[in-house]
Design an enzyme around this catalytic site. Structure first.
Site, short mmCIF file in Angstrom:
data_model
loop_
_atom_site.label_atom_id
_atom_site.label_comp_id
_atom_site.label_asym_id
_atom_site.label_seq_id
_atom_site.Cartn_x
_atom_site.Cartn_y
_atom_site.Cartn_z
CD GLU A 1 36.77 72.26 41.57
OE1 GLU A 1 36.69 71.31 42.52
OE2 GLU A 1 35.74 72.42 40.84
CG HIS B 1 35.71 68.40 40.85
ND1 HIS B 1 35.70 68.85 42.08
CD2 HIS B 1 35.47 67.04 40.80
CE1 HIS B 1 35.20 67.73 42.93
NE2 HIS B 1 35.06 66.64 41.96
CB CYS C 1 31.85 67.08 42.89
SG CYS C 1 32.03 65.36 43.14
#
Length: 192
Positions: free
Chosen positions: A172, A170, A82
Site C-alpha cells: 500500500e 507494505h 506486515c
C-alpha cells in the site's frame, strides 16, 4: 457488488483505503471500499485488509470489538500486510492475540528494527514487485496446503492459504496495485 473492508483500528489505514479504491477503479469492478471499526461493520463486508501497525495492539482491539470473532465465524477472506501477516498466523515468537487463519509460524521484526527498514525488488506471482519492509516479519514455517508466494534472503515473505493472503511488506506504500488486484480477484472467486 463486493465490499472490501479496511480494518481501521490502528496502522496505515488511509494508504490501504486509497490503494484499494484505486485498484477496484482500475479493474472496473463494482466494489465499495470501507473502513471497518466494529463487529457490525465487519459483518457487512466480503473481505478484510489488515494493515501494518502494531500487531499486539491491533489483535487486542480486534478481540475487544468482536471483529476477530466475526472474521473467524463468517470465514472472511483476509489480506494481512506486515502486522496483518503476524495476526493471520496461528503461532508467533511472541504471546499475543492471533486470528490463526493460516497454518504458519511467524517471527516478528525478522528483518530488524525500525532503523533496519529497507526497500527491495522481490519476485512474486511471476513478476517483479517493489517491496517496502518496515520492521517486517517473516514466516519461519508453513503447514501443509499453505502456498509460499515469495522469499527474500531465504526467508518467506508472502504466503497464501485458501482465500487468505499474508505479506511481510507494505504494498500500500508503493504505486503498484498488483497485489491488491490479486487479492480482490481471489475474493471474487471465494464469494461466488
Amino acid at each position: 457488488m463486493i465490499r472490501i473492508g479496511i480494518l481501521a483500528l490502528q496502522g496505515d489505514v488511509s494508504e490501504h483505503l486509497e490503494m484499494t479504491r484505486r485498484t477496484v477503479e482500475e479493474m472496473g469492478i463494482d466494489a465499495e471500499v470501507v473502513r471497518v471499526r466494529t463487529a457490525e461493520e465487519a459483518s457487512t463486508v466480503d473481505a478484510i485488509i489488515i494493515s501494518g501497525g502494531e500487531s499486539t495492539v491491533i489483535g487486542r482491539l480486534m478481540e475487544e470489538t468482536g471483529i476477530k470473532d466475526v472474521i473467524i465465524r463468517e470465514k472472511k477472506p483476509v489480506m494481512g500486510t506486515c502486522a496483518g501477516m503476524v495476526l493471520l498466523a496461528d503461532e508467533t515468537d511472541y504471546e499475543q492475540p492471533l486470528l490463526g487463519l493460516i497454518d504458519m509460524k511467524v517471527k516478528r521484526n525478522a528483518f530488524g528494527r525500525q532503523r533496519d527498514s529497507f526497500e527491495d525488488e522481490i519476485d512474486i506471482l511471476g513478476r517483479k514487485f517493489h517491496g517496502i519492509f518496515i520492521r517486517a516479519p517473516a514466516v519461519l514455517e508453513v503447514g501443509e496446503g499453505v502456498e509460499v508466494l515469495s522469499e527474500l534472503d531465504d526467508m518467506i515473505i508472502a504466503v497464501k492459504d485458501g482465500c487468505n493472503l499474508a505479506l511481510a511488506f507494505h504494498p500500500e506504500l508503493g504505486e503498484d496495485t498488483g497485489l491488491h488486484e490479486y487479492f480482490i480477484k481471489e475474493v471474487l472467486n471465494c464469494v461466488e
